[in-house]
Design a protein around this motif. Structure first.
Motif, PDB file in Angstrom:
ATOM      1  N   SER A  75      -6.170 -77.821 154.009  1.00  0.00           N
ATOM      2  CA  SER A  75      -5.969 -76.820 152.963  1.00  0.00           C
ATOM      3  C   SER A  75      -6.239 -75.418 153.494  1.00  0.00           C
ATOM      4  CB  SER A  75      -6.891 -77.098 151.773  1.00  0.00           C
ATOM      5  OG  SER A  75      -6.610 -78.335 151.201  1.00  0.00           O
ATOM      6  N   LEU A  76      -7.315 -75.280 154.252  1.00  0.00           N
ATOM      7  CA  LEU A  76      -7.634 -73.967 154.811  1.00  0.00           C
ATOM      8  C   LEU A  76      -6.603 -73.529 155.853  1.00  0.00           C
ATOM      9  CD1 LEU A  76     -11.505 -74.279 155.107  1.00  0.00           C
ATOM     10  CD2 LEU A  76     -10.222 -72.886 153.486  1.00  0.00           C
ATOM     11  N   GLU A  77      -6.077 -74.486 156.632  1.00  0.00           N
ATOM     12  CA  GLU A  77      -5.088 -74.141 157.655  1.00  0.00           C
ATOM     13  C   GLU A  77      -3.733 -73.783 157.045  1.00  0.00           C
ATOM     14  OE1 GLU A  77      -4.646 -76.957 160.834  1.00  0.00           O
ATOM     15  OE2 GLU A  77      -6.807 -77.041 161.180  1.00  0.00           O
ATOM     16  N   VAL A  78      -3.265 -74.588 156.104  1.00  0.00           N
ATOM     17  CA  VAL A  78      -1.941 -74.347 155.519  1.00  0.00           C
ATOM     18  C   VAL A  78      -1.937 -73.045 154.722  1.00  0.00           C
ATOM     19  CG1 VAL A  78      -0.287 -75.208 153.805  1.00  0.00           C
ATOM     20  CG2 VAL A  78      -1.242 -76.765 155.510  1.00  0.00           C
ATOM     21  N   LEU A  79      -3.013 -72.758 154.035  1.00  0.00           N
ATOM     22  CA  LEU A  79      -3.085 -71.555 153.202  1.00  0.00           C
ATOM     23  C   LEU A  79      -3.894 -70.448 153.884  1.00  0.00           C
ATOM     24  CD1 LEU A  79      -3.666 -73.370 149.813  1.00  0.00           C
ATOM     25  CD2 LEU A  79      -1.535 -72.399 150.673  1.00  0.00           C
ATOM     26  N   ASN A  80      -3.805 -70.376 155.213  1.00  0.00           N
ATOM     27  CA  ASN A  80      -4.606 -69.404 155.959  1.00  0.00           C
ATOM     28  C   ASN A  80      -4.188 -67.955 155.714  1.00  0.00           C
ATOM     29  OD1 ASN A  80      -2.226 -69.336 157.367  1.00  0.00           O
ATOM     30  ND2 ASN A  80      -3.148 -69.732 159.363  1.00  0.00           N
ATOM     31  N   PHE A  81      -3.030 -67.719 155.125  1.00  0.00           N
ATOM     32  CA  PHE A  81      -2.598 -66.358 154.818  1.00  0.00           C
ATOM     33  C   PHE A  81      -3.246 -65.817 153.545  1.00  0.00           C
ATOM     34  CE2 PHE A  81       0.322 -69.272 152.806  1.00  0.00           C
ATOM     35  CZ  PHE A  81       0.491 -68.756 151.533  1.00  0.00           C
ATOM     36  N   LEU A  82      -3.922 -66.679 152.808  1.00  0.00           N
ATOM     37  CA  LEU A  82      -4.601 -66.257 151.585  1.00  0.00           C
ATOM     38  C   LEU A  82      -6.057 -65.936 151.897  1.00  0.00           C
ATOM     39  CD1 LEU A  82      -3.289 -68.982 149.111  1.00  0.00           C
ATOM     40  CD2 LEU A  82      -2.451 -66.653 149.397  1.00  0.00           C
ATOM     41  N   PRO A  83      -6.562 -64.810 151.399  1.00  0.00           N
ATOM     42  CA  PRO A  83      -7.978 -64.499 151.639  1.00  0.00           C
ATOM     43  C   PRO A  83      -8.882 -65.420 150.806  1.00  0.00           C
ATOM     44  CG  PRO A  83      -7.011 -62.859 150.185  1.00  0.00           C
ATOM     45  CD  PRO A  83      -5.889 -63.764 150.627  1.00  0.00           C
ATOM     46  N   VAL A  84      -9.836 -66.012 151.465  1.00  0.00           N
ATOM     47  CA  VAL A  84     -10.747 -66.936 150.793  1.00  0.00           C
ATOM     48  C   VAL A  84     -11.794 -66.138 150.026  1.00  0.00           C
ATOM     49  CG1 VAL A  84     -12.428 -68.775 151.131  1.00  0.00           C
ATOM     50  CG2 VAL A  84     -10.369 -68.710 152.530  1.00  0.00           C
ATOM     51  N   GLN A  85     -11.917 -66.422 148.734  1.00  0.00           N
ATOM     52  CA  GLN A  85     -12.922 -65.749 147.903  1.00  0.00           C
ATOM     53  C   GLN A  85     -14.199 -66.566 147.801  1.00  0.00           C
ATOM     54  OE1 GLN A  85     -10.994 -64.892 144.173  1.00  0.00           O
ATOM     55  NE2 GLN A  85     -10.346 -62.879 144.891  1.00  0.00           N
ATOM     56  N   SER A  86     -14.055 -67.860 147.587  1.00  0.00           N
ATOM     57  CA  SER A  86     -15.238 -68.711 147.532  1.00  0.00           C
ATOM     58  C   SER A  86     -14.875 -70.126 147.944  1.00  0.00           C
ATOM     59  CB  SER A  86     -15.865 -68.713 146.133  1.00  0.00           C
ATOM     60  OG  SER A  86     -15.029 -69.363 145.227  1.00  0.00           O
ATOM     61  N   VAL A  87     -15.852 -70.784 148.550  1.00  0.00           N
ATOM     62  CA  VAL A  87     -15.699 -72.184 148.948  1.00  0.00           C
ATOM     63  C   VAL A  87     -16.984 -72.922 148.602  1.00  0.00           C
ATOM     64  CG1 VAL A  87     -14.066 -71.781 150.830  1.00  0.00           C
ATOM     65  CG2 VAL A  87     -16.478 -71.740 151.304  1.00  0.00           C
ATOM     66  N   ASP A  88     -16.834 -74.173 148.267  1.00  0.00           N
ATOM     67  CA  ASP A  88     -17.981 -75.046 148.030  1.00  0.00           C
ATOM     68  C   ASP A  88     -17.614 -76.437 148.532  1.00  0.00           C
ATOM     69  OD1 ASP A  88     -20.231 -76.349 147.268  1.00  0.00           O
ATOM     70  OD2 ASP A  88     -20.008 -75.971 145.127  1.00  0.00           O
ATOM     71  N   PRO A  89     -18.022 -76.780 149.757  1.00  0.00           N
ATOM     72  CA  PRO A  89     -17.639 -78.077 150.298  1.00  0.00           C
ATOM     73  C   PRO A  89     -18.276 -79.255 149.585  1.00  0.00           C
ATOM     74  CG  PRO A  89     -19.125 -76.963 151.793  1.00  0.00           C
ATOM     75  CD  PRO A  89     -18.804 -75.996 150.701  1.00  0.00           C
ATOM     76  N   PHE A  90     -19.322 -79.035 148.805  1.00  0.00           N
ATOM     77  CA  PHE A  90     -19.980 -80.140 148.123  1.00  0.00           C
ATOM     78  C   PHE A  90     -19.261 -80.528 146.838  1.00  0.00           C
ATOM     79  CE2 PHE A  90     -23.113 -78.175 150.837  1.00  0.00           C
ATOM     80  CZ  PHE A  90     -23.497 -79.266 151.584  1.00  0.00           C
ATOM     81  N   TYR A 108       0.779 -64.761 146.322  1.00  0.00           N
ATOM     82  CA  TYR A 108       0.291 -66.000 145.710  1.00  0.00           C
ATOM     83  C   TYR A 108      -1.218 -66.025 145.771  1.00  0.00           C
ATOM     84  CZ  TYR A 108       5.064 -67.743 146.330  1.00  0.00           C
ATOM     85  OH  TYR A 108       6.421 -67.902 146.286  1.00  0.00           O
ATOM     86  N   ARG A 109      -1.791 -66.804 144.885  1.00  0.00           N
ATOM     87  CA  ARG A 109      -3.200 -67.164 144.967  1.00  0.00           C
ATOM     88  C   ARG A 109      -3.314 -68.649 144.668  1.00  0.00           C
ATOM     89  NH1 ARG A 109      -7.264 -64.913 140.710  1.00  0.00           N
ATOM     90  NH2 ARG A 109      -8.288 -66.856 141.184  1.00  0.00           N
ATOM     91  N   ALA A 110      -4.391 -69.272 145.141  1.00  0.00           N
ATOM     92  CA  ALA A 110      -4.527 -70.721 144.983  1.00  0.00           C
ATOM     93  C   ALA A 110      -5.962 -71.083 144.628  1.00  0.00           C
ATOM     94  CB  ALA A 110      -4.129 -71.434 146.266  1.00  0.00           C
ATOM     95  N   THR A 111      -6.069 -72.155 143.886  1.00  0.00           N
ATOM     96  CA  THR A 111      -7.346 -72.815 143.639  1.00  0.00           C
ATOM     97  C   THR A 111      -7.147 -74.268 144.014  1.00  0.00           C
ATOM     98  OG1 THR A 111      -7.838 -71.317 141.823  1.00  0.00           O
ATOM     99  CG2 THR A 111      -9.114 -73.353 141.934  1.00  0.00           C
ATOM    100  N   ILE A 112      -7.966 -74.741 144.928  1.00  0.00           N
ATOM    101  CA  ILE A 112      -7.840 -76.101 145.437  1.00  0.00           C
ATOM    102  C   ILE A 112      -9.094 -76.868 145.049  1.00  0.00           C
ATOM    103  CG2 ILE A 112      -7.587 -77.518 147.513  1.00  0.00           C
ATOM    104  CD1 ILE A 112      -6.717 -74.225 148.313  1.00  0.00           C
TER     105      ILE A 112
END
Length: 161
Positions: A75-90, A108-112
């Motif tokens: 997900s991070l690799e495919v959407l690497n053109f989008l700036p990451v605002q927040s992540v929570d791996p848990f 575009y923006r995404a929520t995964i």
């Protein structure tokens, strides 16, 4: 005769009542360390502290927190053109800001949300939107397929070693 039994019966009854008021020795009282762990860690378990626990833990290497690491990384690799605002791996959540893919002018923006540790399409939940609203179903499906394909490639690459 009844008067003679009255004193022993009263003594026995008093002993039974008093025994019920005392501590229950069948239950073990908690140690100071257990009480401290209960306060500090609450519902969570104490993390492994021995070297053997850390080195020989039986956790699934495909998981990051509670999610599949291949879906997470893909997900991070495919959407690497989008700036990451927040992540929570848990919890498996990635929230991005608006970004423009190479070769297009639409932002575009995404929520995964990766909801399961399995490498499965049902584990991946993607919400894509533009500044004017949600994207078409075809666009969303194409991005989901790209993420799943990249996740499988990452898993295959790791299985070779």
């Amino acid at each position: 005769m009844i008067a003679a039994l009255r004193i022993p019966l009263m003594s026995l009854l008093a002993a039974a009542v008093l025994a019920g008021c005392g501590p229950n020795f069948a239950e073990r009282s908690k140690t100071a360390e257990e009480l401290t762990d209960e306060v500090i860690y609450q519902d969570r378990r104490r993390p492994p502290s021995r070297l053997r626990d850390v080195l020989f833990s039986r956790t699934d290497p495909a998981k990051v927190g509670g999610v599949n690491k291949y879906l997470w990384n893909a997900s991070l690799e495919v959407l690497n053109f989008l700036p990451v605002q927040s992540v929570d791996p848990f919890t498996g959540t990635i929230v991005t800001g608006y970004g423009t893919p190479p070769g297009t002018g639409r932002a575009y923006r995404a929520t995964i949300l990766i909801s399961d540790p399995a490498l499965d399409a049902r584990s991946l939940n993607l919400a894509l939107q533009t500044r004017s609203g949600p994207v078409s179903v075809g666009t969303q499906r194409a991005v989901e397929d790209a993420i799943m394909t990249r996740a499988r490639q990452l898993r295959d690459r790791d299985s070779r070693f």
